[in-house]
Design a protein around this motif. Structure first.
Motif, PDB file in Angstrom:
ATOM      1  N   ARG A 161     -30.353 -31.505  50.015  1.00 45.59           N
ATOM      2  CA  ARG A 161     -30.503 -30.144  50.538  1.00 45.59           C
ATOM      3  C   ARG A 161     -31.919 -29.941  51.083  1.00 45.59           C
ATOM      4  NH1 ARG A 161     -26.773 -26.492  49.574  1.00 45.59           N
ATOM      5  NH2 ARG A 161     -28.290 -24.775  49.608  1.00 45.59           N
ATOM      6  N   CYS A 162     -32.260 -30.765  52.049  1.00 48.32           N
ATOM      7  CA  CYS A 162     -33.564 -30.665  52.684  1.00 48.32           C
ATOM      8  C   CYS A 162     -33.453 -31.054  54.149  1.00 48.32           C
ATOM      9  CB  CYS A 162     -34.596 -31.531  51.966  1.00 48.32           C
ATOM     10  SG  CYS A 162     -34.266 -33.307  52.042  1.00 48.32           S
ATOM     11  N   VAL A 163     -34.389 -30.544  54.938  1.00 49.11           N
ATOM     12  CA  VAL A 163     -34.525 -30.923  56.339  1.00 49.11           C
ATOM     13  C   VAL A 163     -35.558 -32.047  56.408  1.00 49.11           C
ATOM     14  CG1 VAL A 163     -35.150 -30.165  58.653  1.00 49.11           C
ATOM     15  CG2 VAL A 163     -33.963 -28.600  57.111  1.00 49.11           C
ATOM     16  N   ALA A 177     -43.197 -22.384  54.639  1.00 50.14           N
ATOM     17  CA  ALA A 177     -44.418 -23.195  54.585  1.00 50.14           C
ATOM     18  C   ALA A 177     -44.638 -23.810  53.213  1.00 50.14           C
ATOM     19  CB  ALA A 177     -45.623 -22.353  54.988  1.00 50.14           C
ATOM     20  N   GLN A 178     -44.337 -23.079  52.142  1.00 52.72           N
ATOM     21  CA  GLN A 178     -44.610 -23.574  50.799  1.00 52.72           C
ATOM     22  C   GLN A 178     -43.559 -24.561  50.300  1.00 52.72           C
ATOM     23  OE1 GLN A 178     -47.581 -22.837  49.522  1.00 52.72           O
ATOM     24  NE2 GLN A 178     -47.807 -21.777  51.491  1.00 52.72           N
ATOM     25  N   ARG A 179     -42.571 -24.846  51.128  1.00 52.83           N
ATOM     26  CA  ARG A 179     -41.525 -25.797  50.724  1.00 52.83           C
ATOM     27  C   ARG A 179     -41.634 -27.100  51.515  1.00 52.83           C
ATOM     28  NH1 ARG A 179     -38.313 -21.260  51.696  1.00 52.83           N
ATOM     29  NH2 ARG A 179     -37.182 -22.359  53.339  1.00 52.83           N
ATOM     30  N   GLU A 206     -34.696 -22.618  64.040  1.00 55.07           N
ATOM     31  CA  GLU A 206     -33.253 -22.403  64.157  1.00 55.07           C
ATOM     32  C   GLU A 206     -32.526 -22.793  62.879  1.00 55.07           C
ATOM     33  OE1 GLU A 206     -29.474 -24.153  66.756  1.00 55.07           O
ATOM     34  OE2 GLU A 206     -31.534 -24.467  67.439  1.00 55.07           O
ATOM     35  N   LEU A 207     -32.941 -23.899  62.271  1.00 58.15           N
ATOM     36  CA  LEU A 207     -32.263 -24.358  61.057  1.00 58.15           C
ATOM     37  C   LEU A 207     -32.628 -23.540  59.833  1.00 58.15           C
ATOM     38  CD1 LEU A 207     -32.617 -28.240  61.509  1.00 58.15           C
ATOM     39  CD2 LEU A 207     -30.519 -26.904  61.737  1.00 58.15           C
ATOM     40  N   LEU A 208     -33.888 -23.072  59.742  1.00 59.76           N
ATOM     41  CA  LEU A 208     -34.382 -22.452  58.522  1.00 59.76           C
ATOM     42  C   LEU A 208     -34.448 -20.926  58.585  1.00 59.76           C
ATOM     43  CD1 LEU A 208     -37.223 -25.043  57.956  1.00 59.76           C
ATOM     44  CD2 LEU A 208     -35.175 -24.804  56.561  1.00 59.76           C
ATOM     45  N   GLN A 209     -33.986 -20.344  59.672  1.00 63.48           N
ATOM     46  CA  GLN A 209     -33.963 -18.879  59.748  1.00 63.48           C
ATOM     47  C   GLN A 209     -32.954 -18.321  58.744  1.00 63.48           C
ATOM     48  OE1 GLN A 209     -32.774 -17.785  63.682  1.00 63.48           O
ATOM     49  NE2 GLN A 209     -30.913 -19.015  63.649  1.00 63.48           N
ATOM     50  N   PRO A 210     -32.995 -17.000  58.476  1.00 62.09           N
ATOM     51  CA  PRO A 210     -32.133 -16.422  57.423  1.00 62.09           C
ATOM     52  C   PRO A 210     -30.666 -16.789  57.530  1.00 62.09           C
ATOM     53  CG  PRO A 210     -33.759 -14.819  58.118  1.00 62.09           C
ATOM     54  CD  PRO A 210     -33.946 -16.013  59.009  1.00 62.09           C
ATOM     55  N   HIS A 211     -30.133 -16.931  58.720  1.00 60.77           N
ATOM     56  CA  HIS A 211     -28.715 -17.280  58.859  1.00 60.77           C
ATOM     57  C   HIS A 211     -28.550 -18.704  59.395  1.00 60.77           C
ATOM     58  CE1 HIS A 211     -27.578 -13.168  57.982  1.00 60.77           C
ATOM     59  NE2 HIS A 211     -28.466 -12.747  58.876  1.00 60.77           N
ATOM     60  N   TRP A 235     -33.690 -24.334  52.311  1.00 64.82           N
ATOM     61  CA  TRP A 235     -33.872 -25.741  51.989  1.00 64.82           C
ATOM     62  C   TRP A 235     -35.343 -26.122  52.128  1.00 64.82           C
ATOM     63  CZ3 TRP A 235     -29.403 -29.216  54.242  1.00 64.82           C
ATOM     64  CH2 TRP A 235     -28.182 -28.746  53.762  1.00 64.82           C
ATOM     65  N   ASP A 236     -35.704 -27.236  51.485  1.00 63.49           N
ATOM     66  CA  ASP A 236     -37.057 -27.771  51.611  1.00 63.49           C
ATOM     67  C   ASP A 236     -37.185 -28.591  52.896  1.00 63.49           C
ATOM     68  OD1 ASP A 236     -37.635 -26.617  49.225  1.00 63.49           O
ATOM     69  OD2 ASP A 236     -37.542 -28.472  48.057  1.00 63.49           O
ATOM     70  N   ILE A 237     -38.436 -28.877  53.271  1.00 62.03           N
ATOM     71  CA  ILE A 237     -38.721 -29.744  54.413  1.00 62.03           C
ATOM     72  C   ILE A 237     -39.479 -30.958  53.896  1.00 62.03           C
ATOM     73  CG2 ILE A 237     -39.918 -29.983  56.613  1.00 62.03           C
ATOM     74  CD1 ILE A 237     -39.614 -27.045  57.057  1.00 62.03           C
ATOM     75  N   VAL A 238     -38.991 -32.131  54.224  1.00 59.38           N
ATOM     76  CA  VAL A 238     -39.655 -33.382  53.865  1.00 59.38           C
ATOM     77  C   VAL A 238     -40.019 -34.095  55.157  1.00 59.38           C
ATOM     78  CG1 VAL A 238     -39.442 -35.619  52.734  1.00 59.38           C
ATOM     79  CG2 VAL A 238     -38.445 -33.595  51.672  1.00 59.38           C
TER      80      VAL A 238
END
Length: 791
Positions: free
Chosen positions: A407-409, A520-522, A480-485, A491-494
Motif C-alpha cells: 500500500r505505497c506509491v 510529505a511526512q509519509r 493525481e494518485l494521492l489526492q483525497p479521491h 498511502w506512503d511514498i517510497v
C-alpha cells in the motif's frame, strides 16, 4: 623526476622487452637471401639491408643499456646515472627515426610491383598451387614481415613523440580535449568549469610534476598490496601463523576467528572495523530489523526493473553469484522474452514516454511479475514512466508504480547507463541544499562549508532531483494518485533507485519531505549502493530519523567513492610511493611471480607437469625482485585511532619536498608548485556521506569460478553500520562486480536466508509486507538493534 607528461626515466626499463626481440628478428630477416632478392628485383641497393641490420644491432644494444640503467633505484628516486641515461636516449631516438625512413623507402619500392613479379624465381613459372616453389612462401613471409614492421614502428614512433610533451603543455592539452568533448555532448560551460575544477582538485596541486601516470598505477598496486589485494606478491601478514593479533583491530580479529576458512584478502576487504563502534548484526528478534530487511528484499526488484531491457538481459544471462556470462541462461532469457505479448494483452499500456517499441516497459513488467510469482502476491501496477533522454544533466528515467501489497506509491529512478549519467556522477562539487530548513541564519550558503553545521549535497545530483521533481509535477502523477479521491490516497511514498538513482532518490525524498504537500511526512527512501559522496553529515543523520535505509554490499566502490575519498587515496598512493624501496622493474617481477603461482593453482590439478616449473619460475622471479613486498600497516598520521590516513594534511612525499625547500636546498619546479598548497594545508573537499541507516552485507564464504580464478560469494550476513565506516576504498576488481544488481540481489536474499526470513529458494516466509511502511511515529517508538547500539 620525470622527463615528460607521460613518462618517467624509470619507465624506460619496459620498452626494451619488446624492442630488443623485435630488432633481433629483423636482423635475421635482413640477412636472408629472399630479402636480398626482393631488393635486387626492384632495383634497390642491397647495401640498405646490411645498413638496416647494423642499425638494428646498435639499437638493440642501446635499448639493453637504457633498460638496465632505468631499472636501477627505487621507484621515486632519481636515476643513479641520469646523465648517461639521457645521453643514450637521444641517439636511440635518432637511430629509430633513421630506421623508420629506411622502412618506408623499402616498403614503397617493394610493394610497387605486382605479386606475380615478386614470386617469379629465376624466370621459372608455376602451374597451380602444387607447383609453387618453396621459395614463394619465404618471399611472402618476408613481404608480410615488411608490412608488420611498418604497422608496429609507425604507431610506436608517434606515441614516443607524443610522450615527449612536457608536463605543463600536456596538462593544458588534456584539459582542452576534455572541454571540447563535453561541449560536443551539450554540457553547459558553467558545468564544464565545475567538472574541470573537480579534476584539478582530485589530481592535486603539483601532482603532475611529482608523478607520471605509470607512477600512479604502481602506487595503486602498492595500496592494493597493503590491503592484501591486487597482483603484487606480498608477505601477507595475515597468512602467517605468528601474526600478532594486537596489530589488528579487535573487531576484525573477533569476526575473523568466526570465519577461519575465509581468505585474508576477503577479510581485509569486507570486514568493517567501525569508526565509533563495531557493526551490529541484524537481530532476528527485533521486529524493526526484520521489517527493514524485508523492505530491502522487496524494493530491490524496482531498482533493477527501471534499468529496462539492457539490465534485464545482463542480470538474466550471467551465472549465479557472479558476472560471468552463461549460455544456457542467455537462451532461457531469450525464450522468456517471447512471452512478452501475453503481458501486453493483459496490461494496457500506461503513460510511457521514450519507449517506442515497449522494450523497457516489457522488461519492467517481467521483473515485477517474477517478484509476484516468487512471493505469491499481487503484481504491482505500472502507472507512469519515462525513458526519454533529454541530454546532459537531465533526470534519468523515472517510473511510478502502485504497490498494492505494501500500500505505497513507489518512485523508481534509474542509475548510470550512458555518458550523460557519467557526467552527472563526476560533478561532485558540494552545493547548498537545505529543503528541511535545518540550517540557521549563520549557516553558509556557499562554499566553503562547515562539515558539521552546514547543509550541502552533491551538486549535479541536486540538479537531477530538481529536474525529476519538475518532470513529475508536469505530469501531475503524484498529486493525481494521492489526492483525497485518488487511487492511493493515504498511502506512503517510497523512492528507490540504484547507484546514481539511489543518490537522486535520496535527494528527491528529502525535497518531498520538505514540501508543503499533504503526503510529505509519509515519504521515505529505500536505496541500493548510493554514492559515497552524497550528503553532508547533518543531512545524513536526518535521513536516519526519517527511516531511510541504504543497502551496501561489502566493498562496493560506489558506496565508498567521493571526491574526498579519491583525494585521500591519492595521498595514500604518494605515501606508498615514497615508502617503497623497490623499482618498477622489481614490482613487475613480483606481479609475474604471483601470476605464476595463480597459474599453478589454477591449472595444476589439470596439468600436473606445470606445477613444478611454475613454482620454480615463481621462486626465481621472487628472488630477482628482492623477496615479497612487506605489507605491515604503518601507524596512520592521526594516530592509532585515526580512521582516515590523510586527514592531518600533506602526504609524506609532499612534506619531504616542502621541508627541502625550507632548508634552502635546490628547489625544482615541482617543489615550487607544491609549496603554496602545503602552506595552506592541502585543500580537501568537504565530507559527504551516504544516507543512513546503512545495512551492510558482508560475505562469509567463497567459492571459485572460471578454473579457480574468480571468487564468488554465496553466503552473506547483514549488519548495521554508520556512513563514516565506508571511508576506505578497496582497490580490487571485485569492488566493481559487487555493484552489479544481480550480485546485490543474491547477497540480500542470502543474508535473509541466514536469518530465516526467506527459504533457500528465496520464497518469502513470514512476510510482514502487508503491514505497510513504517511511519515516523512507529519508527520513533520501535528501535532497531543498531539504534539501541552498544552503549
Amino acid at each position: 623526476r620525470g622527463f615528460s607528461f607521460l613518462f618517467g626515466w624509470d619507465d624506460l626499463c619496459f620498452p626494451p622487452l619488446i624492442t630488443i626481440p623485435f630488432h633481433l628478428v629483423w636482423i635475421l630477416v635482413d640477412t636472408t637471401r629472399e630479402a636480398a632478392y626482393l631488393f635486387d628485383r626492384r632495383g634497390v641497393n642491397t647495401v640498405l639491408l646490411y645498413v638496416d641490420a647494423a642499425l638494428c644491432l646498435v639499437v638493440a644494444l642501446l635499448d639493453a643499456a637504457v633498460g638496465i640503467l632505468a631499472a636501477q633505484g627505487a621507484i621515486m628516486e632519481r636515476r643513479r646515472h641520469e646523465k648517461l641515461l639521457s645521453a643514450l636516449v637521444v641517439p636511440r631516438f635518432l637511430l629509430g627515426t633513421a630506421l623508420i625512413v629506411i622502412y618506408l623507402y623499402a616498403i614503397v619500392c617493394i610493394t610497387a610491383s605486382k605479386l606475380q613479379e615478386l614470386i617469379e624465381v629465376e624466370d621459372t613459372a608455376f602451374v597451380g598451387w602444387g607447383a609453387v616453389d618453396e621459395r614463394y612462401w619465404v618471399l611472402m613471409l618476408v613481404q608480410i614481415a615488411f608490412w608488420l614492421r611498418i604497422v608496429v614502428a609507425i604507431p610506436g614512433f608517434v606515441f614516443v613523440c607524443i610522450s615527449l610533451i612536457p608536463s605543463s603543455s600536456g596538462a593544458t592539452l588534456a584539459t582542452g580535449a576534455i572541454k571540447r568533448v563535453l561541449r560536443f555532448m551539450g554540457v553547459r560551460d558553467s558545468v564544464i568549469s565545475e567538472l574541470i575544477g573537480v579534476l584539478i582538485v582530485v589530481v592535486g596541486t603539483g601532482t603532475v610534476d611529482l608523478v607520471v601516470p605509470s607512477d600512479f598505477v604502481f602506487g595503486l598496486a602498492l595500496v592494493a598490496a597493503r590491503q592484501l589485494q591486487g597482483a603484487v606478491y606480498s608477505d601477507g601478514n595475515w597468512d602467517r601463523e605468528n601474526d600478532d593479533p594486537e596489530s589488528l583491530h579487535p573487531n576484525i580479529v573477533a569476526r575473523r576467528l568466526a570465519t577461519p576458512d575465509f581468505p585474508p584478502s576477503a577479510v581485509r576487504a569486507s570486514m568493517i572495523q567501525g569508526v565509533n563502534r563495531a557493526p551490529v548484526p541484524l537481530n532476528v528478534e527485533n521486529s524493526l530489523d526484520m521489517q527493514r530487511l524485508q523492505e530491502v528484499l522487496h524494493f530491490v526488484a524496482y531498482s533493477t526493473a527501471i534499468y529496462g531491457s539492457g539490465m534485464e538481459c545482463f542480470v538474466s544471462s550471467v551465472s549465479r553469484h557472479t558476472s560471468i556470462p552463461s549460455f544456457g541462461k542467455s537462451c532461457h532469457w531469450f525464450w522468456s522474452t517471447c512471452r512478452t505479448c501475453a503481458l501486453r494483452r493483459k496490461y494496457k499500456s500506461p503513460n510511457i514516454l521514450g519507449d517506442c517499441c515497449s522494450c523497457h516497459r516489457d522488461a519492467f513488467l517481467r521483473l515485477l511479475q517474477e517478484q509476484a510469482d516468487r512471493t505469491g502476491t499481487e503484481m504491482a501496477e505500472l502507472i507512469w514512466a519515462t525513458w526519454l533522454n533529454r541530454g546532459a544533466l537531465s533526470a534519468p528515467p523515472i517510473a511510478v508504480v502502485l504497490d498494492h501489497v505494501r500500500r505505497c506509491v513507489v518512485v523508481c529512478i534509474r542509475g548510470t547507463m550512458d555518458a550523460k549519467d557519467l557526467i552527472a556522477d563526476l560533478g561532485a562539487i558540494p552545493c547548498h541544499f537545505d529543503p528541511l530548513k535545518m540550517g540557521g541564519e549563520d549557516a553558509n550558503k556557499e562554499a566553503p562549508f562547515d562539515d558539521e553545521r552546514d547543509c550541502f549535497a552533491h551538486s549535479t545530483m541536486v540538479m537531477l532531483a530538481e529536474d525529476a521533481m519538475a518532470t513529475m509535477e508536469e505530469a501531475g502523477i503524484l498529486d493525481e494518485l494521492l489526492q483525497p479521491h485518488g487511487r492511493a490516497h493515504g498511502w506512503d511514498i517510497v523512492v528507490t533507485g540504484h547507484s546514481l538513482g539511489a543518490g537522486v532518490s535520496t535527494i528527491l525524498a528529502l525535497m518531498l519531505r520538505g514540501s508543503d504537500r499533504e503526503y510529505a511526512q509519509r515519504v521515505r527512501a529505500i536505496v541500493f549502493e548510493p554514492p559515497g559522496g552524497l550528503l553532508s553529515s547533518k543531512l545524513s543523520k536526518k535521513t536516519g530519523d526519517f527511516g531511510f535505509v541504504a543497502a551496501v554490499c561489502s566493498h562496493d566502490w560506489i558506496s565508498r567513492l567521493s571526491v574526498r575519498a579519491v583525494q585521500e587515496l591519492r595521498e595514500q598512493v604518494l605515501d606508498e610511493l615514497h615508502r617503497c624501496d623497490r623499482s618498477k622493474w622489481q614490482l613487475s617481477l613480483l606481479m609475474l611471480s604471483r601470476a605464476c603461482l595463480k597459474v599453478e593453482q589454477t591449472l595444476g590439478s589439470i596439468f600436473c607437469c606445470l606445477c613444478l616449473p611454475m613454482r620454480w619460475l615463481s621462486t626465481l622471479l621472487l628472488r630477482m625482485a628482492g623477496g615479497p613486498l612487506p605489507t605491515s600497516s604503518p601507524t596512520p598520521p592521526g594516530g592509532e585511532n585515526s580512521h582516515r590516513r590523510s586527514r592531518q594534511g600533506a602526504s609524506i612525499l609532499r612534506q619531504m619536498r616542502y621541508e627541502a625547500e625550507r632548508k634552502n636546498r635546490p628547489a625544482t619546479a615541482a617543489t615550487e608548485a607544491v609549496e603554496p598548497g602545503l602552506r595552506e594545508s592541502l585543500p580537501f573537499f568537504n565530507e559527504l556521506w551516504p544516507p543512513r541507516d546503512v545495512m551492510y552485507f558482508r560475505p562469509t564464504s567463497l567459492s571459485w569460478k572460471c578454473c579457480s580464478t574468480w571468487p564468488a560469494a554465496h553466503h552473506w550476513v547483514a549488519e548495521w553500520i554508520e556512513p563514516q565506516d565506508l571511508c576506505e576504498m578497496i582497490i580490487s576488481p571485485k569492488s566493481v562486480e559487487l555493484h552489479f544488481p544481480n550480485i546485490l540481489r543474491d547477497a540480500y536474499f542470502s543474508a535473509a536466508a541466514h536469518l530465516g526470513v526467506v527459504d533457500a529458494d528465496w520464497t518469502t516466509v513470514g512476510d510482514a509486507s502487508s503491514q505497510g511502511s513504517t511511519s515516523d511515529e512507529e519508527h520513533g517508538s520501535t528501535s532497531s538493534s543498531f539504534s539501541r547500539g552498544l552503549e
